[in-house]
Design a protein around this motif. Structure first.
Motif, mmCIF file in Angstrom:
data_model
loop_
_atom_site.group_PDB
_atom_site.id
_atom_site.type_symbol
_atom_site.label_atom_id
_atom_site.label_comp_id
_atom_site.label_asym_id
_atom_site.label_seq_id
_atom_site.Cartn_x
_atom_site.Cartn_y
_atom_site.Cartn_z
ATOM 1 N N ASP A 103 0.709 -1.092 -0.057
ATOM 2 C CA ASP A 103 -0.036 -0.104 0.033
ATOM 3 C C ASP A 103 0.855 1.158 0.068
ATOM 4 O O ASP A 103 0.583 2.154 -0.704
ATOM 5 C CB ASP A 103 -1.021 0.060 1.152
ATOM 6 N N SER A 106 2.209 1.888 -3.391
ATOM 7 C CA SER A 106 1.322 2.309 -3.996
ATOM 8 C C SER A 106 1.000 3.974 -4.103
ATOM 9 O O SER A 106 0.610 5.033 -4.865
ATOM 10 C CB SER A 106 -0.190 1.761 -3.969
ATOM 11 N N TYR A 107 0.637 4.416 -2.724
ATOM 12 C CA TYR A 107 0.675 5.675 -2.329
ATOM 13 C C TYR A 107 1.753 6.479 -2.784
ATOM 14 O O TYR A 107 1.628 7.661 -3.297
ATOM 15 C CB TYR A 107 0.552 5.864 -0.825
ATOM 16 N N ASP A 110 1.464 6.819 -6.614
ATOM 17 C CA ASP A 110 0.253 7.901 -7.080
ATOM 18 C C ASP A 110 0.332 9.310 -6.296
ATOM 19 O O ASP A 110 -0.387 10.005 -6.668
ATOM 20 C CB ASP A 110 -0.993 7.329 -6.481
ATOM 21 N N ASN A 167 -4.959 1.926 6.411
ATOM 22 C CA ASN A 167 -5.520 0.557 6.202
ATOM 23 C C ASN A 167 -7.017 0.578 7.261
ATOM 24 O O ASN A 167 -8.022 0.174 6.717
ATOM 25 C CB ASN A 167 -4.872 -0.526 7.117
ATOM 26 N N GLN A 170 -9.537 2.639 5.294
ATOM 27 C CA GLN A 170 -10.276 2.268 4.171
ATOM 28 C C GLN A 170 -11.137 1.168 4.714
ATOM 29 O O GLN A 170 -12.021 0.740 3.944
ATOM 30 C CB GLN A 170 -9.150 1.516 3.431
ATOM 31 N N ILE A 237 -13.266 -4.012 -0.838
ATOM 32 C CA ILE A 237 -11.836 -3.411 -0.441
ATOM 33 C C ILE A 237 -10.819 -3.624 -1.348
ATOM 34 O O ILE A 237 -9.910 -2.939 -1.971
ATOM 35 C CB ILE A 237 -11.411 -3.447 0.939
ATOM 36 N N LYS A 240 -11.438 -1.877 -4.656
ATOM 37 C CA LYS A 240 -11.366 -0.583 -4.915
ATOM 38 C C LYS A 240 -9.801 -0.386 -4.548
ATOM 39 O O LYS A 240 -9.216 0.692 -5.191
ATOM 40 C CB LYS A 240 -12.061 0.088 -3.774
ATOM 41 N N TYR A 241 -9.014 -1.265 -3.883
ATOM 42 C CA TYR A 241 -7.701 -1.111 -3.535
ATOM 43 C C TYR A 241 -6.827 -2.116 -3.893
ATOM 44 O O TYR A 241 -6.762 -2.974 -2.820
ATOM 45 C CB TYR A 241 -7.279 -0.525 -1.982
ATOM 46 N N TYR A 243 -4.039 -3.431 -3.872
ATOM 47 C CA TYR A 243 -2.806 -3.796 -3.073
ATOM 48 C C TYR A 243 -3.284 -4.641 -1.958
ATOM 49 O O TYR A 243 -2.351 -5.271 -1.288
ATOM 50 C CB TYR A 243 -1.933 -2.636 -2.674
ATOM 51 N N TYR A 244 -4.493 -4.745 -1.505
ATOM 52 C CA TYR A 244 -4.901 -5.740 -0.631
ATOM 53 C C TYR A 244 -5.366 -7.296 -1.149
ATOM 54 O O TYR A 244 -5.275 -7.243 -2.300
ATOM 55 C CB TYR A 244 -6.279 -5.455 0.066
ATOM 56 N N GLY A 312 0.245 -4.142 -6.936
ATOM 57 C CA GLY A 312 -0.408 -2.793 -6.818
ATOM 58 C C GLY A 312 0.248 -1.663 -7.717
ATOM 59 O O GLY A 312 -0.184 -0.686 -7.873
#
Length: 331
Positions: A103, A106-107, A110, A167, A170, A237, A240-241, A243-244, A312
């Motif tokens: 995660d 990914s942040y 982005d 985490n 979300q 989840i 939408k995300y 990387y989970y 991700g």
């Protein structure tokens, strides 16, 4: 006349010397891999890990030794502040390989959350390694049995700036909740479990490999409950995300009678895009074909077959070349 011929000879000799020196310098630069293109191979690489008390550092030491032996590139594992700091080390050219949570990577790509306005755009993935499970920890006496039961309760969402904080946010989001629906506490894992034990907080989000030491300590004196996440919310989840991944806290962990469904982010390895396809191919092959040399317990969870799941971010072409050769695809 003889003097003129001698001067011409000196001029020609000097010109040839300059030409040969220039060619030699160009060859040296290519062999050092200074621009990271083509088949160029660096002499040295830095692999940034985490603190000495965590998992990244001992694993990084094992990986660095494997890479050095198998590729001939001297690779050193270095202590760091882990994921966020490591992504910035890649960005600034201070490291070639790094550990990160999926995660956080990914942040960084982005430019979100702690990387707002400062994205890391020169990094790609080698692959994921092992899960870091999101555990919603409470006790039987709290009466909390579902995520909805957290409403109005004192809930720790991790230390300020930690990966646990987003985490928690979300997971609450897929249940139609926000931090405004709880009495948010910003505590470390040790502070969280101490707070649950003495009754100053009701529950805590903990993102870590299981079993987590702080939660094990709590289970020695309390009946620990891990709040489950329902399957439809797990699916939401992950959609939408990306990387989970789906995960569970196994039965027997913290004296649990049955496994508890949840989600996890993953530990991963990332590399600088300045490294060539062939160098990253060699790194990837070296790690995944020498896991028998990794003595850390987490080494048992690492495999090339799982490395492409929940990444991700983009996989480096060199790593992708290895996975393609092995016929490995994301599930």
């Amino acid at each position: 006349m003889k003097k003129s011929k001698f001067m011409l000879f000196l001029v020609l000799t000097f010109a040839v010397s300059v030409f040969l020196a220039a060619c030699g310098g160009e060859s040296s630069e290519k062999s050092s891999g200074s621009d990271g293109k083509g088949e160029e191979k660096p002499d040295f690489m830095s692999l940034v890990t985490g603190g000495t008390g965590g998992t990244y550092y001992p694993l990084g030491g094992a990986f660095a030794e494997i890479i050095s032996e198998e590729t001939g590139i001297q690779t050193n594992a270095e202590v760091s502040g882990a994921s966020a700091e490591n992504m910035n080390a890649i960005k600034d050219g201070n490291a070639e390989i790094a550990f990160s949570q999926t995660d956080i990577a990914s942040y960084a790509k982005d430019g979100k959350l702690m990387f707002e306005g400062a994205p890391v755009d020169n990094v790609s993935a080698i692959g994921t390694l092992y899960p870091e499970t999101i555990q919603i920890v409470t006790t039987a006496k709290s009466g909390i049995k579902s995520v909805e039961d957290l409403k109005g309760k004192k809930v720790s969402v991790g230390a300020p700036g930690s990966g646990t904080n987003p985490n928690a946010e979300q997971i609450l989001e897929v249940y139609g909740m926000t931090f405004d629906d709880i009495q948010k506490q910003d505590l470390s894992f040790d502070e969280s479990t101490a707070g649950i034990q003495d009754g100053t907080i009701d529950a805590a989000f903990v993102t870590a490999g299981t079993p987590t030491g702080a939660v094990e300590g709590l289970s020695a004196t309390e009946d620990v409950v891990i709040v489950p996440i329902e399957q439809d919310k797990i699916d939401a989840i992950i959609e939408k995300y990306p990387y989970y991944i789906q995960d569970e806290v196994p039965a027997g962990t913290y004296k649990l009678e049955s496994a508890v469904p949840t989600v996890a982010v993953q530990a991963m390895l990332v590399v600088s895009n300045d490294l060539s396809t062939e160098v990253v191919y060699d790194i990837t092959k070296a790690i995944f074909e020498n896991l028998d040399k990794v003595v850390h317990d987490k080494g048992k969870l690492i495999s090339a077959e799982n490395a492409v799941n929940g990444v991700g971010i983009e996989i480096h072409p060199g790593a992708q070349k290895y996975y393609d050769e092995k016929g490995i695809k994301a599930e």
